[in-house]
Design a protein around this motif. Structure first.
Motif, mmCIF file in Angstrom:
data_model
loop_
_atom_site.group_PDB
_atom_site.id
_atom_site.type_symbol
_atom_site.label_atom_id
_atom_site.label_comp_id
_atom_site.label_asym_id
_atom_site.label_seq_id
_atom_site.Cartn_x
_atom_site.Cartn_y
_atom_site.Cartn_z
ATOM 1 N N ARG A 45 38.796 39.651 47.364
ATOM 2 C CA ARG A 45 38.875 38.392 46.745
ATOM 3 C C ARG A 45 37.415 37.753 46.628
ATOM 4 O O ARG A 45 36.575 38.103 47.424
ATOM 5 C CB ARG A 45 39.899 37.430 47.602
ATOM 6 N N MET A 55 40.462 34.825 42.827
ATOM 7 C CA MET A 55 41.133 35.859 42.258
ATOM 8 C C MET A 55 41.002 36.844 43.457
ATOM 9 O O MET A 55 40.177 37.326 44.072
ATOM 10 C CB MET A 55 40.333 36.358 41.158
ATOM 11 N N THR A 56 42.446 37.416 43.352
ATOM 12 C CA THR A 56 42.588 38.549 44.372
ATOM 13 C C THR A 56 42.983 39.848 43.892
ATOM 14 O O THR A 56 43.929 39.743 42.856
ATOM 15 C CB THR A 56 43.783 38.061 45.209
ATOM 16 N N LEU A 57 42.278 40.854 43.933
ATOM 17 C CA LEU A 57 42.595 42.186 43.469
ATOM 18 C C LEU A 57 43.375 42.963 44.598
ATOM 19 O O LEU A 57 42.694 43.046 45.923
ATOM 20 C CB LEU A 57 41.305 42.807 42.928
ATOM 21 N N VAL A 69 46.570 42.007 40.075
ATOM 22 C CA VAL A 69 45.559 40.871 40.027
ATOM 23 C C VAL A 69 46.232 39.748 40.069
ATOM 24 O O VAL A 69 47.258 39.619 39.333
ATOM 25 C CB VAL A 69 44.334 41.083 38.900
ATOM 26 N N TYR A 111 49.393 36.372 37.435
ATOM 27 C CA TYR A 111 49.693 37.556 37.992
ATOM 28 C C TYR A 111 50.049 38.663 37.009
ATOM 29 O O TYR A 111 50.723 38.495 36.088
ATOM 30 C CB TYR A 111 50.991 37.252 38.998
ATOM 31 N N VAL A 118 44.959 44.778 33.812
ATOM 32 C CA VAL A 118 44.201 44.723 35.126
ATOM 33 C C VAL A 118 42.899 45.620 34.817
ATOM 34 O O VAL A 118 41.754 44.820 34.773
ATOM 35 C CB VAL A 118 44.791 45.249 36.394
ATOM 36 N N LEU A 122 39.100 43.805 34.388
ATOM 37 C CA LEU A 122 37.888 44.132 35.270
ATOM 38 C C LEU A 122 36.766 44.565 34.436
ATOM 39 O O LEU A 122 35.655 44.170 34.949
ATOM 40 C CB LEU A 122 38.452 45.087 36.150
#
Length: 347
Positions: A45, A55-57, A69, A111, A118, A122
């Protein structure tokens, strides 16, 4: 053809053997933090000056594309009450960003766990500098994101494979080592019988004497004694020993239930070396759940409780074994202990 198949089989065997144990790790790369647990599940994150936009992966190990994600707006000490703007007002380097693919959207949350979605996002973000909301002051710095993704590739041994995020190659997805075997921590075979009135009276008297004769800095008037059954022959004794603004350090003993009381100091030693911490755990804010035979600790690094270490240990009839270890190294108001990234999990 036969030699090629043999080489592939040997490579997979070696990869599997090399992944028998995963070393938990938490590391920062500029404005991103990565945490990988003992199952090689990794989470990243953004950190630092994000002003409520995070943002959290997450990515699981092995051949399966188990990844996700999420983009969230808000923080634990200052909730955001603006309308849902994430799906319409995101900007990449000050240019409007049109999200493509499959997304689930709720107020203040975006989400996706769709692989193509995803990966496309990225790939776009790795060449940019920031992700922000128009006019809101909330921004995600992308400095360090590429290194964070590369670190996850290396940790999960994806580098050189088709599923790598950064350094892709020709190795098939099946060449990525699977997760190590999940460790099991079983509860005791028999639930400890409750302390009889006579046992409790004797242990309280003994515990009060030990509490009054222990080398503790806490004012004796503020010390508390806790007694609980552990097994048919052992009990847990816990006293408050030292205190700060928002933490209380406990001292614990495993003691016989019958006199003459034989105490054994309880030391909790982690099965791995955590980042910037000792393997022997300081017993902060310890609590014991008799019904689950579990001991928890919570070390808060500041009063808001947004960073620190949270652990859970289970008594298996002989000793306490680690069930869960979570650590948040950045005190940035993002989340509380129940959602800190985990470095150790068991079944």
């Amino acid at each position: 053809m036969g030699h090629r198949i043999l080489r592939t089989v040997l490579w997979l065997l070696l990869a599997g053997a090399g992944c028998a144990v995963a070393d938990p790790v938490q590391h920062s790369f500029s404005d991103w933090q990565v945490t990988c647990n003992n199952q090689n599940f990794c989470q990243a994150r953004n950190i630092n000056a994000y002003n409520g936009l995070v943002m959290t992966l997450g990515r699981g190990p092995g051949a399966r594309n188990d990844l996700e994600v999420r983009i969230d707006l808000g923080r634990i000490d200052r909730p955001i009450t603006s309308p849902d703007v994430l799906s319409s007002d995101l900007r990449l380097d000050d240019a409007p960003l049109a999200l493509s693919g499959k997304w689930q959207s709720t107020p203040h949350h975006l989400y996706s766990d769709d692989t193509a979605t995803v990966n496309t996002l990225l790939a776009t973000l790795q060449t940019a500098g920031s992700l922000s909301l128009s006019g809101g002051g909330q921004a995600i710095s992308l400095a360090g994101l590429g290194r964070a993704l590369s670190f996850i590739d290396n940790q999960q041994r994806r580098t050189g494979s088709e599923s790598a995020w950064v350094q892709k190659g020709d190795k098939p997805p099946g060449a990525v080592p699977p997760a190590p075997a999940l460790r099991q921590v079983s509860p005791p075979e028999q639930v400890a019988s409750p302390l009889s009135a006579r046992e409790r009276q004797g242990l309280v008297s003994y515990g009060t004497w030990r509490m009054n004769h222990s080398d503790c800095s806490l004012d004796p008037r503020r010390r508390q004694l806790y007694i609980a059954p552990l097994s048919g022959s052992k009990a847990l004794m816990m006293i408050d020993c030292e205190a700060g603004a928002y933490n209380v350090v406990k001292r614990l003993w495993i003691v016989t239930r019958q006199p003459p009381y034989t105490p054994r100091p309880l030391h909790l030693v982690l099965p791995f070396s955590p980042p910037d911490q000792s393997r022997e755990l300081e017993l902060m804010n310890a609590r014991y759940d008799e019904g689950r035979s579990e001991l928890t600790t919570l070390a808060k690094w500041r009063g808001i409780g947004d960073c620190g270490i949270a652990t859970r240990w289970r008594f298996d009839g002989q000793r306490f074994r680690l069930v869960r270890y979570a650590q948040e190294s950045h005190c940035d108001g993002w989340h509380s202990a129940d959602s800190w990234p985990t470095l150790w999990v068991t079944q």
